[in-house]
Design a protein around this motif. Structure first.
Motif, PDB file in Angstrom:
ATOM      1  N   GLY A 146     -20.369   6.205  -7.562  1.00 40.09           N
ATOM      2  CA  GLY A 146     -19.687   6.190  -5.831  1.00 40.09           C
ATOM      3  C   GLY A 146     -18.497   6.556  -6.160  1.00 40.09           C
ATOM      4  N   ASP A 147     -17.940   6.568  -7.421  1.00 44.06           N
ATOM      5  CA  ASP A 147     -16.221   6.646  -7.140  1.00 44.06           C
ATOM      6  C   ASP A 147     -16.105   7.572  -7.738  1.00 44.06           C
ATOM      7  OD1 ASP A 147     -15.998   3.725  -9.406  1.00 44.06           O
ATOM      8  OD2 ASP A 147     -16.029   3.659  -7.621  1.00 44.06           O
ATOM      9  N   SER A 148     -16.694   8.531  -7.304  1.00 41.29           N
ATOM     10  CA  SER A 148     -16.023  10.610  -7.852  1.00 41.29           C
ATOM     11  C   SER A 148     -15.300  10.582  -6.164  1.00 41.29           C
ATOM     12  CB  SER A 148     -17.251  11.023  -8.110  1.00 41.29           C
ATOM     13  OG  SER A 148     -18.331  10.876  -9.342  1.00 41.29           O
ATOM     14  N   ALA A 149     -14.018  11.594  -6.232  1.00 44.39           N
ATOM     15  CA  ALA A 149     -13.760  11.100  -4.990  1.00 44.39           C
ATOM     16  C   ALA A 149     -11.722  12.178  -5.476  1.00 44.39           C
ATOM     17  CB  ALA A 149     -12.877  10.216  -4.621  1.00 44.39           C
ATOM     18  N   LEU A 150     -11.083  12.461  -4.283  1.00 42.30           N
ATOM     19  CA  LEU A 150      -9.521  11.927  -4.753  1.00 42.30           C
ATOM     20  C   LEU A 150      -8.969  11.812  -4.096  1.00 42.30           C
ATOM     21  CD1 LEU A 150      -7.578  15.355  -5.732  1.00 42.30           C
ATOM     22  CD2 LEU A 150      -7.522  15.311  -2.761  1.00 42.30           C
ATOM     23  N   TYR A 151      -8.024  10.685  -5.224  1.00 38.66           N
ATOM     24  CA  TYR A 151      -7.169   9.834  -4.624  1.00 38.66           C
ATOM     25  C   TYR A 151      -5.709  10.100  -4.462  1.00 38.66           C
ATOM     26  CZ  TYR A 151     -11.268   6.998  -6.799  1.00 38.66           C
ATOM     27  OH  TYR A 151     -12.405   6.465  -6.437  1.00 38.66           O
ATOM     28  N   LEU A 152      -5.787   9.426  -3.681  1.00 35.33           N
ATOM     29  CA  LEU A 152      -3.834  10.149  -3.179  1.00 35.33           C
ATOM     30  C   LEU A 152      -2.943   8.825  -3.313  1.00 35.33           C
ATOM     31  CD1 LEU A 152      -5.134  12.097  -0.239  1.00 35.33           C
ATOM     32  CD2 LEU A 152      -4.320  13.691  -2.255  1.00 35.33           C
ATOM     33  N   CYS A 153      -1.677   9.241  -3.977  1.00 37.52           N
ATOM     34  CA  CYS A 153      -0.576   8.127  -3.525  1.00 37.52           C
ATOM     35  C   CYS A 153       0.279   8.723  -2.305  1.00 37.52           C
ATOM     36  CB  CYS A 153      -0.276   8.157  -4.761  1.00 37.52           C
ATOM     37  SG  CYS A 153       1.296   7.204  -5.107  1.00 37.52           S
ATOM     38  N   ALA A 154       1.135   8.054  -2.337  1.00 41.91           N
ATOM     39  CA  ALA A 154       1.792   8.258  -1.332  1.00 41.91           C
ATOM     40  C   ALA A 154       2.309   7.548  -1.025  1.00 41.91           C
ATOM     41  CB  ALA A 154       0.812   8.480   0.305  1.00 41.91           C
ATOM     42  N   SER A 155       3.973   7.857  -0.807  1.00 40.48           N
ATOM     43  CA  SER A 155       5.077   7.265  -0.224  1.00 40.48           C
ATOM     44  C   SER A 155       6.101   7.322   0.837  1.00 40.48           C
ATOM     45  CB  SER A 155       6.355   7.276  -1.590  1.00 40.48           C
ATOM     46  OG  SER A 155       6.664   8.671  -2.230  1.00 40.48           O
ATOM     47  N   SER A 156       6.359   6.371   0.659  1.00 44.66           N
ATOM     48  CA  SER A 156       7.231   6.171   1.956  1.00 44.66           C
ATOM     49  C   SER A 156       8.316   5.305   2.067  1.00 44.66           C
ATOM     50  CB  SER A 156       6.211   5.709   2.998  1.00 44.66           C
ATOM     51  OG  SER A 156       7.159   5.583   5.017  1.00 44.66           O
ATOM     52  N   THR A 157       9.481   5.679   3.499  1.00 45.34           N
ATOM     53  CA  THR A 157      11.112   5.121   3.342  1.00 45.34           C
ATOM     54  C   THR A 157      10.295   3.121   3.765  1.00 45.34           C
ATOM     55  OG1 THR A 157      11.921   5.516   4.911  1.00 45.34           O
ATOM     56  CG2 THR A 157      12.299   7.147   3.450  1.00 45.34           C
ATOM     57  N   GLY A 158       9.573   3.325   4.532  1.00 42.49           N
ATOM     58  CA  GLY A 158       9.407   1.728   5.105  1.00 42.49           C
ATOM     59  C   GLY A 158       8.879   2.617   6.376  1.00 42.49           C
ATOM     60  N   ASP A 159       7.980   0.578   6.882  1.00 39.89           N
ATOM     61  CA  ASP A 159       6.420   0.563   7.685  1.00 39.89           C
ATOM     62  C   ASP A 159       6.127   1.844   8.485  1.00 39.89           C
ATOM     63  OD1 ASP A 159       5.659  -1.501   9.975  1.00 39.89           O
ATOM     64  OD2 ASP A 159       4.987  -1.055   8.172  1.00 39.89           O
ATOM     65  N   GLN A 160       7.690   2.013   9.151  1.00 34.76           N
ATOM     66  CA  GLN A 160       7.509   3.316  10.307  1.00 34.76           C
ATOM     67  C   GLN A 160       7.598   4.805   9.927  1.00 34.76           C
ATOM     68  OE1 GLN A 160       6.510   1.719  13.606  1.00 34.76           O
ATOM     69  NE2 GLN A 160       6.397  -0.296  11.955  1.00 34.76           N
ATOM     70  N   ASN A 161       7.416   5.096   9.142  1.00 35.63           N
ATOM     71  CA  ASN A 161       8.248   6.653   8.522  1.00 35.63           C
ATOM     72  C   ASN A 161       7.046   7.158   8.478  1.00 35.63           C
ATOM     73  OD1 ASN A 161      10.430   5.979   9.182  1.00 35.63           O
ATOM     74  ND2 ASN A 161      11.221   4.987   7.727  1.00 35.63           N
ATOM     75  N   THR A 162       6.715   8.295   8.304  1.00 35.96           N
ATOM     76  CA  THR A 162       5.977   9.333   7.709  1.00 35.96           C
ATOM     77  C   THR A 162       5.847   9.060   6.056  1.00 35.96           C
ATOM     78  OG1 THR A 162       4.542  11.815   8.006  1.00 35.96           O
ATOM     79  CG2 THR A 162       7.056  11.540   6.950  1.00 35.96           C
ATOM     80  N   LEU A 163       5.044   9.253   5.767  1.00 29.68           N
ATOM     81  CA  LEU A 163       3.835   8.766   4.725  1.00 29.68           C
ATOM     82  C   LEU A 163       4.407  10.657   4.143  1.00 29.68           C
ATOM     83  CD1 LEU A 163       0.513   6.935   4.442  1.00 29.68           C
ATOM     84  CD2 LEU A 163       3.283   6.315   4.038  1.00 29.68           C
ATOM     85  N   TYR A 164       4.512  10.445   2.299  1.00 30.87           N
ATOM     86  CA  TYR A 164       4.121  12.150   1.340  1.00 30.87           C
ATOM     87  C   TYR A 164       3.644  11.746   0.293  1.00 30.87           C
ATOM     88  CZ  TYR A 164       8.545  13.060   4.621  1.00 30.87           C
ATOM     89  OH  TYR A 164       9.906  12.907   5.276  1.00 30.87           O
ATOM     90  N   PHE A 165       2.838  12.628   0.573  1.00 31.42           N
ATOM     91  CA  PHE A 165       1.483  12.498  -0.555  1.00 31.42           C
ATOM     92  C   PHE A 165       2.323  12.965  -1.751  1.00 31.42           C
ATOM     93  CE2 PHE A 165      -1.638  10.327   1.303  1.00 31.42           C
ATOM     94  CZ  PHE A 165      -1.608  10.199   3.002  1.00 31.42           C
TER      95      PHE A 165
END
Lengths: 113, 108
Positions: free
Chosen positions: A85-104
């Motif tokens: 059941g762990d078979s999947a796409l694992y996505l990492c994202a980063s952001s400058t802070g709490d209110q900002n958009t995520l970059y994957f």
């Protein structure tokens, strides 16, 4: 364009094996997220960090995953004992802070046989 | 918790046609984002649009927060627009709740 780098792109493991994936967030982004996307396009939040500290994680992550974001090293997410059941796409994202958009990143596609 | 519903589930367009993708969410205390996922997997942020209308190229995002809905308009579609479009909302902490996406296929 996102500069989040995830490795490896593909990972194949047997049940019970460890599965480790890495993520280099964009430079200057202190916030890092991990999501799991299954084959039905359902996203599941796994864990997030601010700098090296865990902000939130779900129960599954706490029990079965090992995750860290050390300074000056890639972040990592490791499943201690892989299940089908762990078979999947694992996505990492980063952001400058709490209110900002995520970059994957492009993701690590895990197949557990 | 927050729920996000997208429609339609899939869409087939002839190149040059316009399309509108819909997103409905359950809470007004939210910030809406649109993402495009390449067939290979990478998620690209299209819009961060808590309210109002934003444009970039052939894409327009409109969010009406008090009606708990958003839309993504694609004008003059191209084959390179093919992929899956997700809307996502976030509350405090930036933890996103995603819809299950609209799969778009643009035929030449």
């Amino acid at each position: 364009n996102s500069k989040v780098i995830q490795t490896p792109r593909y990972l194949v493991k047997g049940q019970g094996q460890k599965a480790k994936m890495r993520c280099i967030p964009e430079k200057g982004h202190p916030v890092v997220f991990w999501y799991q996307q299954n084959k039905n396009n359902e996203f599941k939040f796994l864990i997030n960090f601010q700098n090296q500290e865990v902000l939130q994680q779900i129960d599954m992550t706490e029990k079965r995953f090992s995750a860290e974001c050390p300074s000056n090293s890639p972040c990592s997410l490791e499943i201690q004992s892989s299940e089908a059941g762990d078979s999947a796409l694992y996505l990492c994202a980063s952001s400058t802070g709490d209110q900002n958009t995520l970059y994957f990143g492009a993701g690590t596609r895990l197949s557990v046989l | 918790g927050q729920q996000v519903q997208q429609s339609p589930a899939s869409l087939v367009l002839q190149e040059g046609e316009n399309a509108e993708l819909q997103c409905n969410f359950s809470s007004t205390a939210t910030r809406l984002q649109w993402f495009y996922q390449h067939p290979g997997g990478r998620l690209v942020s299209l819009f961060y649009n808590p309210s109002g209308t934003k444009h970039t190229g052939r894409l327009t995002s409109t969010t009406v927060t008090n009606e708990r809905r958003g839309s993504l308009h694609i004008s003059s579609s191209q084959t390179t627009d093919s992929g899956t479009y997700f809307c996502a909302t976030n509350s405090a902490g930036n933890k996103l709740t995603f819809g299950i996406g609209t799969r778009v296929l643009v035929r030449p």
